[in-house]
Write an enzyme that holds these catalytic residues in place. Structure first.
Site, mmCIF file in Angstrom:
data_model
loop_
_atom_site.group_PDB
_atom_site.id
_atom_site.type_symbol
_atom_site.label_atom_id
_atom_site.label_comp_id
_atom_site.label_asym_id
_atom_site.label_seq_id
_atom_site.Cartn_x
_atom_site.Cartn_y
_atom_site.Cartn_z
ATOM 1 N N ILE A 1 0.830 -1.207 0.000
ATOM 2 C CA ILE A 1 0.000 0.000 0.000
ATOM 3 C C ILE A 1 0.863 1.256 0.000
ATOM 4 C CG2 ILE A 1 -1.923 -1.184 1.129
ATOM 5 C CD1 ILE A 1 -1.198 0.255 3.717
ATOM 6 N N GLY A 2 2.129 1.072 -0.364
ATOM 7 C CA GLY A 2 3.040 2.218 -0.401
ATOM 8 C C GLY A 2 4.138 2.113 0.634
ATOM 9 N N GLN A 3 3.891 1.305 1.666
ATOM 10 C CA GLN A 3 4.845 1.216 2.781
ATOM 11 C C GLN A 3 6.122 0.493 2.386
ATOM 12 O OE1 GLN A 3 2.917 -1.196 1.888
ATOM 13 N NE2 GLN A 3 2.212 -2.464 3.559
ATOM 14 N N GLY A 4 6.064 -0.300 1.298
ATOM 15 C CA GLY A 4 7.269 -0.990 0.839
ATOM 16 C C GLY A 4 7.349 -2.435 1.289
ATOM 17 N N SER B 1 0.356 -2.236 11.532
ATOM 18 C CA SER B 1 1.823 -2.250 11.418
ATOM 19 C C SER B 1 2.352 -3.651 11.691
ATOM 20 C CB SER B 1 2.474 -1.266 12.405
ATOM 21 O OG SER B 1 1.886 -0.011 12.330
ATOM 22 N N ARG B 2 1.616 -4.668 11.228
ATOM 23 C CA ARG B 2 1.960 -6.032 11.627
ATOM 24 C C ARG B 2 2.714 -6.828 10.580
ATOM 25 N NH1 ARG B 2 -1.791 -9.282 9.084
ATOM 26 N NH2 ARG B 2 -1.428 -11.118 10.370
ATOM 27 N N THR C 1 5.652 -6.492 8.664
ATOM 28 C CA THR C 1 7.092 -6.760 8.751
ATOM 29 C C THR C 1 7.345 -7.848 9.786
ATOM 30 O OG1 THR C 1 7.606 -4.505 8.118
ATOM 31 C CG2 THR C 1 9.352 -5.745 9.238
ATOM 32 N N ALA D 1 12.823 -7.476 14.115
ATOM 33 C CA ALA D 1 12.040 -6.332 13.632
ATOM 34 C C ALA D 1 10.645 -6.272 14.246
ATOM 35 C CB ALA D 1 11.917 -6.405 12.109
ATOM 36 N N GLU E 1 2.420 2.902 11.554
ATOM 37 C CA GLU E 1 1.449 3.873 12.078
ATOM 38 C C GLU E 1 2.051 4.863 13.059
ATOM 39 O OE1 GLU E 1 -2.328 1.317 13.103
ATOM 40 O OE2 GLU E 1 -0.485 0.195 13.399
#
Ligand code: FES
Ligand code: FES
Lengths: 785, 154
Positions: free
Chosen positions: A490-493, A533-534, A536, A737, A742
């Site tokens: 979604i853009g976060q990579g 933010s789960r 990674t 990590a 967020e």
């Protein structure tokens, strides 16, 4: 092999700022988003009939005129889709049936040969309403004076950690009772008691929501959607339409920004409903920017009462925190935001006595959904500003006050769980240094005031206890690897980070890993949702395990062929090497066809496919009366932000001089992407602090356009932002990590509020901190003339 | 519905298209010419996602009627790379990490390319000023501005 001798390996791909693997498409215009997919000439277009009232009974719907309008192919209403849906609480339907509860709620939808015809036909659908009194304030809505918005609340199905109160507008009440707050006030030397109001805001992805649906003659449905949650959407749509999960396929191309708004299920259900009436025909529905503003998930409004006290040495002793969340017309998602706000309600502070009431209230406002931060920005806006004032009262320097009270490893957090190792102290130091926080500085010109503010935060992934991730890694004839996954770019990579993780774990070059996209529930492995933010951490674990599984399969075959043990073998840059015999062979030689047995005795091995799955198994439920339990969450990411600002005396306009944002990411798999996330999140936070508010007047959004709802532009970020991060490893994260998607927008409002206070002595009761509000407050307080 | 026949140059290719009266340049590019690189974020001239160059000036293509483009010279994101070689700015934005979701990127690249054309060595403020009409929700603009600076560097 140059390094075949050395068995000690430091990660080389993990930890490197490799370029994104989706960027060439994106800079050349060839990246495919929802609206770029071609569906041919049969494509129909959908528009929705929406409620013009915030609260009304539906007396009658007549679709006959619309159905007869030339070019119209189907009209649907709620009577065909009565099933209640929802992620945590099943309290909504695809279309309103007997009652509308917010202005903009879909009542019917039309599919036609063009958008214009569909739009025109919508105006021909006759709906007779009987307007009802509305609820436009959460605290009022929670009182017994307010009209009931969901009289059937007691009958709705919900998960076992949500507690709706039948016969009220309260759809969840999360409580913390830790220690003895009443007794603790007597021990407090200083107490601050404040109320803040945080308005609704909108996500504003630059790509609007869009979906295309088609049902085939066998009843199998395909949904293409700009989506953070293809699997959750499959689940929700399948249940709503009573079709089997296996007969529903969701294909999710690249997403042009989500920020939580494209999680769960919202407008995507509308084209699916239409598609069930028109087998074989694809139907497209894309929101207008105006609809994007007033009809979709919003960030809930919050009224928060904070009372917090410390002893004479500045040690926090007690907190009483009452939060009324303005959940809107449905709280299918908001009930869990309320819960997250509750179990994190102390903020990242060690406080022995805490009493929290986090209350989710139905109102006749747009529906609250996931929004980057999931309740944490709103909560911290209250807590961190109150604590700033408490620090001042106690006479202890702010940084010292924060560091002395910040949550540390071994502390018992507000839910009874033991806090893990974290780098909050370093985060505070980094930010204090970046803006020289403790140095009092003069404004650059006498017609300005200068101030500095700092705030700390924490956030845990907010989700059910057992959200799963899965992945596969397969190799092809060229020896390169392809990763199957279900989390969304979604853009976060995340596609880049997953390729790095697979490359590192398998032993191939980053350039030699492909991601099997777009995510397609028919081929991609399961992933709960791209939220919290789960990815990674959770999907990263699944991808790592899948790569390790592939690696094991490869090494087992080679060991057998070479009469060695797998422990003496390694895969380095796509080459299987033996540290013992110093033999080597490229992966391409064996990952599809296997290896021949000696003496023509046949073959061993075969196509390599590694598989991995990950699900946290240790999260427990909490006691409904006290909010206490062994482990409420998987972990917390902590951080700190600070701003150094000037304010024009004659206008109240804020100029940011410099800022700092520091988060403990456990391990930066890709440092450049971490920094990019922090920059983007900080600016989104700053934008919400300075400009953003959905202006609601009796349930009507009065500013549904970019002209009236301003977001930060390139002119608003002309200041240096320091993003030094911290790495205290997460015990169950890949290479240590944890997520940081967020968090950067969580403490920004509070940090800016504290800076404004430092500059002017004025504490506004909530954002946006517009120039006008600041100027009027300064005028009121006699600070300027 | 009445149509007009227009002839225009898009990314150095001459095209003749029949366009309905109300069709915008954005719709024509995406629907008639299948050039879907140019994005639609608002259809109201407010987000910049649809920016293309028209006769060397950046315009919001959602606000221009296709019928008015007869004889025009249009450059879209698909025309930035020449013979498979990325433009300097495309290179630098990859390098600085100025792309996240990528939805603003095509419009952003066009606005910045137009800036560099009329002002090859802009100051940081001039860059920020030139990009004010291109909204980006993901990046905070830092790495985009950096990319333009670096592209102007040579
Ligand atoms: S789509 Fe043209 S300016 Fe937004
Ligand atoms: S990169 Fe997502 S809007 Fe700019």
């Amino acid at each position: 092999m140059a390094n075949a001798k050395s068995k000690e390996k430091n990660p080389t791909v993990v930890g490197a700022s490799v370029p994104r693997n989706d960027v060439l498409e994106k800079v050349t215009g060839s990246a495919t988003y929802l609206d770029d997919i071609q569906f041919g000439n049969n494509l129909l277009y959908a528009r929705a009939v929406r409620s013009p009232h915030p609260h009304a009974l539906i007396k009658r719907i007549d679709t006959s005129k619309a159905e007869k309008f030339p070019g119209v192919k189907a009209v649907v209403t709620g009577k065909d889709f009565p099933e209640r849906i929802g992620l945590y609480l099943k309290d909504k339907t695809i279309f309103a049936t007997d009652r509308v509860r917010f202005l903009g709620e879909p009542v019917a939808a039309v599919a036609a040969v063009s958008e214009e015809i569909a739009q025109k036909a919508c105006t021909l659908v006759e709906v007779e309403y009987e307007p009802l009194e509305g609820v436009f304030d959460a605290e009022y809505g929670a009182s017994d004076k307010a009209p009931l918005l969901h009289p059937d609340l007691g009958k709705y199905e919900c998960v076992n950690f949500i507690f709706p109160k039948a016969g009220t507008n309260i759809s969840n009440h999360f409580k913390i009772r830790k220690g003895n707050v009443e007794a603790a006030w007597k021990e407090c030397a200083f107490i601050v008691d404040k109320t803040y109001k945080i308005p609704h805001i909108q996500h504003v992805p630059i790509e609007p929501h869009g979906a295309v649906a088609m049902m085939d003659q066998k009843g199998k449905v395909t949904l293409w959607a700009s989506s953070q949650s293809p699997f959750a959407q499959r689940n929700l749509v399948a249940k709503a339409l009573h079709i089997s999960h296996s007969d529903l396929r969701v294909i999710a191309p690249l997403v042009g920004g989500g920020f939580g708004s494209k999680a769960g299920l919202t407008m995507e259900a509308i084209p699916v409903a239409l598609a069930t009436k028109l087998p074989g025909v694809p139907i497209k529905f894309i929101l207008t920017r105006e609809e994007e503003f007033y009809t979709n998930f919003v960030r809930q409004g919050l009224t928060i009462h904070v009372k917090v006290g410390c002893d004479k040495d500045g040690n926090l002793l007690a907190l009483k925190n009452t939060m009324y969340w303005d959940g809107g017309a449905s709280t299918e998602y908001g009930t869990n935001i309320t819960r997250a706000g509750g179990y994190s309600s102390s903020g990242p502070y060690d406080i022995p006595n805490v009493e929290t009431d986090s209350i989710c209230v139905y109102t006749n406002h747009p529906i609250g959904g996931a929004y980057r931060g999931f309740g944490m920005s709103e909560l911290h806006t209250g807590i961190d500003q109150a604590i700033d004032e408490l620090a001042e009262k106690s006479g202890i320097e702010r940084v010292k006050f924060l560091k002395q009270n910040a949550i540390a490893e071994g502390d018992i957090v507000v839910t009874g769980m033991t806090m893990h190792a974290n780098g909050i102290q370093q985060c505070i130091d980094n930010v204090a240094k970046a803006i020289e926080f403790t140095k009092k500085e003069k404004p650059s010109t006498p017609d300005r005031l200068r101030g500095k503010g700092i705030a700390i935060m924490w956030k845990a992934p907010a989700m059910p206890p057992n959200p799963g991730s899965s992945a596969w890694v397969e190799l092809s004839e060229d020896g390169k690897a392809t990763v199957g996954l279900g989390g969304q770019e979604i853009g976060q990579g995340t596609f880049t980070v997953m390729a790095q993780i697979a490359a590192e774990a398998l032993g191939v070059k980053y350039e030699d890993v492909r991601i099997a996209g777009p995510v397609d529930t028919q081929y991609s492995p399961y992933e709960w949702q791209t939220v919290a933010s789960r990815l990674t951490w959770s999907m990263g674990n699944a991808v790592r395990l899948a790569a390790l599984d592939a690696r094991k399969q490869i090494l087992d075959v080679v060991a057998e062929a070479w009469h060695e043990t797998p422990e003496d073998l390694d895969i380095v840059n796509g080459m299987v090497v033996s540290y013992k015999s110093e033999q080597e062979t490229p992966l391409a030689n064996l990952v599809i066809y296997g290896l021949p047995k000696p003496n023509d005795e046949g073959w061993m091995g075969g196509p390599i496919v590694g598989r991995g799955s990950f699900m946290p198994k240790y999260v427990t439920n909490l006691d409904p009366e006290t909010g206490q339990g062994p482990r409420a969450v998987v972990h917390y990411t902590v951080g700190c932000e600070g701003l150094d600002i000037e304010i024009e005396k004659s206008t109240g306009k804020i100029h940011v001089i410099r800022a700092g944002a520091s988060f403990d990411v456990g391990k930066a798999i890709n440092p450049a992407l971490v920094k990019a996330q922090v920059e983007g999140g900080f600016v989104q936070g700053l934008s919400s602090a300075l400009f953003e508010e959905i202006r609601l007047r009796n349930g009507v959004m009065t500013n549904p356009s970019f002209v009236d709802y301003r977001i930060a532009t390139s002119a608003d970020t002309a200041f240096p932002l320091d993003t030094t991060y911290v790495e205290v490893p997460q015990d169950d994260g890949p290479w240590g990590a944890r997520g940081v998607g967020e968090h950067p927008m969580v403490p920004t409002i509070a940090a800016l509020g504290n800076a404004i206070y430092d500059a002017t002595g004025i504490r506004l009761d909530g954002p946006p901190f517009s120039a006008e509000k600041i100027f009027l407050a300064m005028l009121d307080a006699g600070k300027v003339e | 519905m009445s149509y007009s026949r227009i002839t225009l140059t898009v990314n150095e290719v001459v095209e003749t298209v029949d366009v309905p009266q109300h069709m915008t340049l954005l719709q024509m590019l995406r629907e008639k010419l299948s050039l879907t690189g140019t994005k639609n974020g608002c259809t109201a001239g407010e987000c910049g996602a649809c920016t293309v160059m028209m006769n060397d000036e950046p315009v919001n293509s959602c606000m221009v009627l296709a019928a008015e483009c007869d004889g025009a010279n249009i450059l879209t994101v698909e025309g930035l790379a020449k013979q498979g070689k990325l433009s300097k700015l495309q290179d630098t934005i990859i390098k600085t990490g100025g792309v996240q979701c990528g939805f603003c990127t095509p419009g952003m690249l066009i606005s910045a390319t137009a800036l560099l054309k009329r002002n090859p060595h802009p100051t940081e403020n001039e860059i920020r000023e030139a990009l004010v009409g291109n909204l980006c929700r993901c990046t905070g603009y830092y790495r985009i501005v950096e990319a333009v600076k670096e592209a102007a560097g040579e």
